[in-house]
Design a protein around this motif. Sequence first.
Motif, short mmCIF file in Angstrom:
data_model
loop_
_atom_site.label_atom_id
_atom_site.label_comp_id
_atom_site.label_asym_id
_atom_site.label_seq_id
_atom_site.Cartn_x
_atom_site.Cartn_y
_atom_site.Cartn_z
N CYS A 36 34.11 32.33 19.15
CA CYS A 36 34.00 31.29 20.18
C CYS A 36 33.30 31.81 21.44
N GLY A 37 33.72 32.98 21.90
CA GLY A 37 33.10 33.53 23.09
C GLY A 37 31.64 33.87 22.89
N ILE A 38 31.30 34.39 21.71
CA ILE A 38 29.90 34.72 21.43
C ILE A 38 29.07 33.45 21.33
N LEU A 39 29.65 32.38 20.78
CA LEU A 39 28.94 31.10 20.77
C LEU A 39 28.64 30.64 22.19
N ASN A 59 29.96 42.87 17.32
CA ASN A 59 29.57 41.48 17.08
C ASN A 59 28.76 40.90 18.23
N LEU A 60 29.15 41.24 19.45
CA LEU A 60 28.40 40.77 20.61
C LEU A 60 26.97 41.29 20.57
N SER A 61 26.82 42.57 20.28
CA SER A 61 25.49 43.17 20.22
C SER A 61 24.63 42.54 19.13
N CYS A 110 26.60 29.25 29.89
CA CYS A 110 27.57 29.85 30.81
C CYS A 110 26.90 30.87 31.73
N GLU A 111 27.49 31.07 32.89
CA GLU A 111 27.02 32.13 33.78
C GLU A 111 27.39 33.49 33.21
N SER A 112 28.64 33.61 32.74
CA SER A 112 29.08 34.87 32.15
C SER A 112 30.19 34.60 31.15
N VAL A 113 30.35 35.52 30.21
CA VAL A 113 31.41 35.43 29.20
C VAL A 113 32.02 36.81 29.04
N ILE A 114 33.35 36.88 29.13
CA ILE A 114 34.06 38.14 28.89
C ILE A 114 34.98 37.93 27.69
N LEU A 115 34.79 38.75 26.67
CA LEU A 115 35.61 38.71 25.47
C LEU A 115 36.74 39.73 25.62
N THR A 116 37.97 39.31 25.35
CA THR A 116 39.11 40.21 25.59
C THR A 116 40.01 40.30 24.36
N ASP A 117 40.66 41.43 24.24
CA ASP A 117 41.71 41.64 23.25
C ASP A 117 42.49 42.86 23.70
N HIS A 118 43.63 43.12 23.04
CA HIS A 118 44.45 44.26 23.44
C HIS A 118 44.34 45.43 22.48
N ASP A 119 43.76 45.21 21.29
CA ASP A 119 43.70 46.23 20.24
C ASP A 119 42.36 46.95 20.30
N ASP A 120 42.39 48.28 20.34
CA ASP A 120 41.15 49.05 20.49
C ASP A 120 40.20 48.86 19.31
N ARG A 121 40.74 48.73 18.09
CA ARG A 121 39.87 48.51 16.94
C ARG A 121 39.18 47.16 17.02
N VAL A 122 39.90 46.17 17.51
CA VAL A 122 39.31 44.84 17.68
C VAL A 122 38.24 44.88 18.78
#
Length: 258
Positions: free
Chosen positions: A95-98, A124-126, A105-117
């Motif tokens: 969703c965030g990458i879409l 995926n962003l790249s 959007c002006e900016s998008v920050i993708l977040t999670d708490h797990d380092d592997r994720v």
Amino acid sequence: PFQLMDHIEDPLEDDADLDLNMFQGEEELDDFSFQFGEVEPVKIKGEPMDRQHTQHVTGLLLWPASHALCHFITHSPDIFKDKKVVELGSGVGLCGILCACSDQCESVILTDHDDRVLDLLAQNLSLNIHDSDGTKTRRTLCKVDKLAWGDHASITAFQLAHGARVPLLIGSDLVYVRASVEPLFVTVDALLMHEDPLARHRPSFILSFIDRCNHYPHLIEMADKHGFEHTQVPLETFMKEIPSPAPRLMIFTRKWSS
């Protein structure tokens, strides 16, 4: 400015069917491509949901409610235009990458708490914002960062890095364990902007989810406790085909002060 929990209750037994902490096996990521609206296809590495009982990292799975949110994003570009967006519990980041690929959007920050994720999110962003030679192809500023819901240190560090509040939060399939719902709204309360009477759109938390274990009443209770009202958007207003089981698409906004 926002309430933090000293104690998080144990998940109820009805969450046990998901086996969220009992997975075995190594990550074997597949390649996917998703098309929504007029936005060019989004390329994602992740795992299909049929591996949910063998994958011990839930954030590597392609959770189905994300598709509803993606359809809403492409159907409602005015809501996202020139907004700073934070995706909570991004997982594979569809969703965030879409949002980033739409260049709305002006900016998008993708977040999670797990380092592997987080590592997979960055990959995926790249895949979607850089050419093969590494040249950036999107005007939208995109980042990946760690964020743990309801955790004072994590929320404070995030705000110091990215600013105190944003006008738009999004998330999909975040409501699958009862105990995570209040930390989620603590985080929403901390990060979402307060009302601006002059703004065209109200600051909002947009959430899509499949209510697998009847957590909807608890979701509404926690939203109300932390000062949010909600609207449910009919799926038929932005989706041509309604999946089964059908997700909910909810928009949470702060209650107006009297």
